[in-house]
Design an enzyme around this catalytic site. Structure first.
Site, PDB file in Angstrom:
ATOM      1  CE1 TYR A  34      -3.707   2.567   0.520  1.00  8.22           C
ATOM      2  CE2 TYR A  34      -2.230   3.364   2.399  1.00  8.22           C
ATOM      3  CZ  TYR A  34      -3.274   3.548   1.718  1.00  8.22           C
ATOM      4  OH  TYR A  34      -4.097   4.633   1.747  1.00  8.22           O
ATOM      5  CG  ASP A  48       5.770   3.485   0.772  1.00 10.56           C
ATOM      6  OD1 ASP A  48       6.049   4.133   1.706  1.00 10.56           O
ATOM      7  OD2 ASP A  48       4.618   3.351   0.270  1.00 10.56           O
ATOM      8  CE  LYS A  95       2.683   4.502   8.680  1.00 12.94           C
ATOM      9  NZ  LYS A  95       1.383   5.090   8.979  1.00 12.94           N
TER      10      LYS A  95
END
Length: 427
Positions: free
Chosen positions: A144, A239, A267
């Site tokens: 994702y 990613d 994050k």
């Protein structure tokens, strides 16, 4: 455990917020029941509005590796807030954070701050296309990369099948050049490059998958990716929104010794505030405006609060180096969870990388999306609620990663295993 106020607040929220939540990952859709409404976090704990305390294995889905309300992070935020929350102009702290990222992440020579992981991946793909002059993208089923139109696709029926949009509102043309492959499948990867390698702008992947549960790449898979991209001129994008500063200080690329061309971050890099970043080789990054022709901009990019929290977090991680201890704790935890599950005859497998882990209700080792799709989600739902009732806060989906943080103690881990053992006995 009483959660009546959470239930009432959820009913209230559903009247004004779609589904009552501002991200589907919070909705308990995969496990049923009512989401817990959180009032505050402190170190390794969350406290809900009913006064219940939970040992937290989500950490805001990854950012709070140092625990909630770390004193150095909160102090940095307090000092930054006194000076102003946004200026729309350059600040020194942006350069401070950029230099620290360049110092810590092996592949990054230049970096651009953005506001979310989705924005980072979207910008990285656009940059790869602009740099190479090509259109095709390869991504992997189960990875994702945010709700980017060209990356929000479902798996096709074969190795080289085009992805089709997995959400209404995405025209088929947006995914026309996106090709789906199976994670860890070297044969499929080679076939794709053999067929149209000189048309591929980029390959994007999670170097440790966190969005179909934790799935670790094989060394052959990563090395083949690197060599095929190098030979064809395609841009390799890691990613690392989830794995960056999480599985090691330099991310998965440091852990596995494979250097991508571009890296996306989020994050932890913002210390728990909304943030994203993308960076990599200087020759590629100099294609970004205002130096180059690939346009990308953001009013709040490099926000003073996010950079303050990010600097405090990354500096503490660099100076304290909690990673060896985190890896040991995580390894010990999953070994004990696995032993307890086995004792009670629970079909399962486990996976971890650094301080990320997943207990799969699946007897087969999960190496890709096809295997993960066979997880026993009903059994996970029962496990989730059993743990929640015992004060252990886990991701509300079998397909999400769990996170061990620096504040988790040996006693916390023992309590977790004891709670899981009780739950396993009921399944």
């Amino acid at each position: 455990m009483n959660r009546s106020r959470s239930a009432a607040e959820f009913e209230r929220a559903k009247k004004v917020i779609p589904g009552g939540v501002n991200s589907p990952a919070r909705a308990f859709g995969g496990v049923g029941g009512t989401p817990v409404f959180i009032e505050r976090g402190e170190r390794q704990y969350l406290y809900d509005i009913d006064g219940n305390r939970y040992l937290d294995y989500i950490g805001s889905w990854g950012p709070h590796i140092l625990g909630h309300c770390h004193p150095k992070v909160t102090k940095a935020l307090e000092e930054a807030t006194k000076l102003g929350t946004s200026f729309g102009a350059p600040t020194v702290r942006e350069s401070d954070l950029a230099e620290l990222i360049v110092e810590l992440v092996p592949s990054i020579e230049m970096v651009r701050m953005v506001n979310s992981g989705t924005e980072a991946t979207m910008s990285a793909v656009r940059l790869a296309r602009g740099f190479t002059g090509r259109d095709k993208i390869i991504k992997f089923a189960g990875c994702y990369h945010g709700h980017v139109d060209s990356l929000l696709v479902q798996a096709g029926s074969g190795a080289l099948t085009l992805g089709t949009p997995s959400s209404p509102g995405i025209p088929e043309g947006c995914t026309r050049d996106t090709h789906l492959l199976e994670y860890n499948d070297v044969e499929q990867l080679n076939a794709a490059f053999d067929q149209f390698g000189d048309e591929i702008a980029c390959v994007i992947l999670e170097p440790v998958v966190g969005n179909m549960g934790v799935v670790v790449p094989t060394s052959e898979f990563l090395s083949t990716l690197r060599s095929r991209c190098t030979d064809s001129g395609a841009v390799l994008i890691f990613d690392e929104v989830m794995t960056g500063f999480r599985v090691s200080l330099g991310g998965a690329q440091e852990l596995f010794g494979v250097t991508p061309d571009l890296t996306t971050l989020g994050k932890i890099v913002g210390g728990g505030l909304p943030v994203g970043a993308y960076g990599g080789r200087a020759d590629i990054m100099k294609t970004v405006s205002p130096v180059g022709p690939v346009y990308q901009a953001g009013t709040l990019s490099g926000n003073p609060l996010a950079t303050a929290a990010g600097l405090a977090t990354l500096t503490e991680l660099r100076d304290s180096n909690p990673y060896p201890e985190l890896a040991t704790k995580t390894s010990e935890l999953i070994e004990k969870l696995s032993a307890a599950a086995q004792k009670h005859g629970i079909d399962h497998s486990v996976a971890h990388a650094g301080s990320m882990f997943t207990l799969f209700f699946n007897p087969d080792q999960v190496v890709n999306y096809t295997v993960s799709a066979r997880n026993q989600t009903d059994r996970f739902a029962a496990y989730f609620h059993g743990m929640l009732d015992r004060g252990i806060y886990l991701p509300c989906s079998q397909f999400e990663a769990n996170f061990v943080g620096a504040e988790h103690t040996e006693q916390d881990l023992e309590n977790t295993v004891n709670a899981a053992t009780e739950v396993f006995a009921t399944l």
